[in-house]
Design a protein around this motif. Sequence first.
Motif, PDB file in Angstrom:
ATOM      1  N   ASP A  29      41.423  19.977  38.459  1.00 35.83           N
ATOM      2  CA  ASP A  29      41.346  20.420  39.851  1.00 35.83           C
ATOM      3  C   ASP A  29      39.972  20.111  40.442  1.00 35.83           C
ATOM      4  O   ASP A  29      39.012  19.851  39.733  1.00 35.83           O
ATOM      5  CB  ASP A  29      41.763  21.892  40.019  1.00 35.83           C
ATOM      6  CG  ASP A  29      40.628  22.861  39.818  1.00 35.83           C
ATOM      7  OD1 ASP A  29      39.695  22.514  39.085  1.00 35.83           O
ATOM      8  OD2 ASP A  29      40.672  23.966  40.388  1.00 35.83           O
ATOM      9  N   LYS A  46      37.245  21.630  42.765  1.00 32.27           N
ATOM     10  CA  LYS A  46      36.926  22.978  43.252  1.00 32.27           C
ATOM     11  C   LYS A  46      36.022  23.000  44.478  1.00 32.27           C
ATOM     12  O   LYS A  46      36.001  23.967  45.214  1.00 32.27           O
ATOM     13  CB  LYS A  46      36.233  23.773  42.147  1.00 32.27           C
ATOM     14  CG  LYS A  46      37.165  24.218  41.038  1.00 32.27           C
ATOM     15  CD  LYS A  46      36.603  25.434  40.303  1.00 32.27           C
ATOM     16  CE  LYS A  46      37.591  26.006  39.317  1.00 32.27           C
ATOM     17  NZ  LYS A  46      37.548  25.330  38.013  1.00 32.27           N
ATOM     18  N   GLY A  52      38.841  27.964  45.858  1.00 28.36           N
ATOM     19  CA  GLY A  52      39.911  28.214  44.890  1.00 28.36           C
ATOM     20  C   GLY A  52      40.458  26.923  44.310  1.00 28.36           C
ATOM     21  O   GLY A  52      41.100  26.925  43.264  1.00 28.36           O
ATOM     22  N   PHE A 106      46.116  29.660  30.598  1.00 26.76           N
ATOM     23  CA  PHE A 106      45.459  28.528  31.262  1.00 26.76           C
ATOM     24  C   PHE A 106      44.070  28.474  30.650  1.00 26.76           C
ATOM     25  O   PHE A 106      43.309  29.439  30.728  1.00 26.76           O
ATOM     26  CB  PHE A 106      45.458  28.852  32.752  1.00 26.76           C
ATOM     27  CG  PHE A 106      44.469  28.146  33.658  1.00 26.76           C
ATOM     28  CD1 PHE A 106      43.555  27.179  33.231  1.00 26.76           C
ATOM     29  CD2 PHE A 106      44.490  28.472  35.008  1.00 26.76           C
ATOM     30  CE1 PHE A 106      42.669  26.571  34.113  1.00 26.76           C
ATOM     31  CE2 PHE A 106      43.606  27.870  35.905  1.00 26.76           C
ATOM     32  CZ  PHE A 106      42.693  26.926  35.446  1.00 26.76           C
ATOM     33  N   GLY A 118      47.331  27.857  37.115  1.00 32.37           N
ATOM     34  CA  GLY A 118      46.265  27.581  38.083  1.00 32.37           C
ATOM     35  C   GLY A 118      46.825  27.217  39.450  1.00 32.37           C
ATOM     36  O   GLY A 118      47.980  26.819  39.577  1.00 32.37           O
ATOM     37  N   PRO A 133      45.308  24.911  42.639  1.00 26.86           N
ATOM     38  CA  PRO A 133      46.524  24.136  42.903  1.00 26.86           C
ATOM     39  C   PRO A 133      47.085  23.330  41.729  1.00 26.86           C
ATOM     40  O   PRO A 133      47.972  22.496  41.948  1.00 26.86           O
ATOM     41  CB  PRO A 133      46.044  23.169  43.983  1.00 26.86           C
ATOM     42  CG  PRO A 133      44.642  22.837  43.581  1.00 26.86           C
ATOM     43  CD  PRO A 133      44.093  24.110  42.985  1.00 26.86           C
ATOM     44  N   GLU A 134      46.635  23.595  40.489  1.00 24.87           N
ATOM     45  CA  GLU A 134      47.152  22.786  39.378  1.00 24.87           C
ATOM     46  C   GLU A 134      48.686  22.865  39.264  1.00 24.87           C
ATOM     47  O   GLU A 134      49.356  21.870  38.977  1.00 24.87           O
ATOM     48  CB  GLU A 134      46.538  23.233  38.049  1.00 24.87           C
ATOM     49  CG  GLU A 134      45.074  22.878  37.883  1.00 24.87           C
ATOM     50  CD  GLU A 134      44.153  24.040  38.228  1.00 24.87           C
ATOM     51  OE1 GLU A 134      44.471  24.790  39.178  1.00 24.87           O
ATOM     52  OE2 GLU A 134      43.120  24.188  37.552  1.00 24.87           O
TER      53      GLU A 134
HETATM   54  N1  GLY Z   1      42.318  26.244  40.225  1.00 29.04           N
HETATM   55  C1  GLY Z   1      41.668  27.175  39.401  1.00 29.04           C
HETATM   56  C2  GLY Z   1      42.348  28.474  39.243  1.00 29.04           C
HETATM   57  O1  GLY Z   1      43.499  28.636  39.563  1.00 29.04           O
HETATM   58  O2  GLY Z   1      41.717  29.394  38.727  1.00 29.04           O
END
Ligand code: GLY
Length: 426
Positions: free
Chosen positions: A218, A220, A232, A275, A295, A297-298
């Motif tokens: 991602d 950040k 986020g 995660f 996560g 936007p994962e």
């Molecule tokens: N994208 C990182 C999280 O969801 O914490």
Amino acid sequence: MNILLLGSGGREHAMAWKITQSRLCSHLFIAPGNAGTAKCGTNLETAVTDFEGLKKICVDENIGMVVVGPEEPLVKGIVDFFAGDKALKKIPVIGPSAKGAQLEGSKAFSKKFMERHQIPTAVYREFDMDNYEEGIKYLEKHPLPIVLKADGLAAGKGVVICQSYVEAMAEYELMLQHSKFGEASRKIVVEEFLNGIELSVFILTDGKHYVILPEAKDYKRIGEEDKGLNTGGMGAISPVPFADETFMNKITDRILKPTIEGLGKDKIDYRGFIFIGVIKIGGDPYVIEYNCRLGDPETEVVLPRLKNDLVELFCAVPEQRLNEFLIEMDERVACTIMAVSRGYPGSYEKGFEITGLDKEVGKDSIVFHAGTLSDGEKILTNGGRVLCVSSFAETIYEAVDKSRDVLEQIDFDGIYYRRDIGYEFL
Ligand code: GLY
Ligand code: AMP
């Protein structure tokens, strides 16, 4: 089976989209959801931490399974609440017990866990008001930069990387003496800075076995080329080019297996997602952090790439038979780009109309809503991260291009998105 999904972000829209593709899902309820999840099922205005309200939904709507999106209800013990309630105890909740959720809910807990089970991570010490002076001496001798972490949940803001001793001392004082993050910084973790490249690894575990989902990276920072404030998450890609078989095998042997075995040895009942934020340094993986959820936007690239029926996987969790499954992934590249409100991650306004959502998108793109709200006629912005567009292609470059094309059709006052997701691999 009727399923109740908790949460209201892009992650939850992607989960809702995936869950409703399952033949095992009769009807999906989402609490509280957003304008996107409303297209997958029924949104209900109940907060994710209103356990009594959620109980009522489960009873009234004959819910057969609860899937938890965000960490807060898990850390607050939703799994334990269900297990201890006569009317709810037969309903499986996908997520860990409060004790298991401490992997995310307490940095000190997760560091001790890793130490106990020899899982590679940054060297650290923990401090509170009882050993405050000791902490000052520790900081004075610590090489720069120094990483300070509030022990508890701090809405993703509890990590501060200090480049000077002056900054580190000030931050230390702010967190411990002046409760910068409230209860969350009553205790802090001071750790060495790890210099490497990060990726997000996701597993679903039934407590005995686990399956590995597609990995992701991602982005950040708010600005292009990873400049500016932390957010986020502004976008993500999957697969991650440097996560080759050799590296993923090291992650499995040194992190995933010892994590599951460690939970078992510690008698922690963990049935849900883990995660793992991993950093690669000179070919070796180290854990930056654990989270007890997927996560965001994962998820918006991980779930589109997952070919398995997600609800089938979920059904195997309470029955502890995830060993029966092989994960199948779409071989193509997925990327997602998040569109945010002007001002985010600082203060921003909400309630602007979003236009262009009715326009046709190609078969390789999906729009996932995050902070959106329907007023019955129009779709309005309702958060900092508003929506994201995920696309498939053969290369990162093409996938990013497709998402940008879709975003060009969409508009709201103050829309901003990064145009360079995946840039270091192009
Ligand atoms: N994208 C990182 C999280 O969801 O914490
Ligand atoms: P967290 O709130 O734990 O997700 O941490 C936020 C971000 O801070 C991580 O994604 C990393 O980019 C960074 N970070 C946390 N711990 C370290 C560390 N020990 N060394 C370098 N970066 C770190």
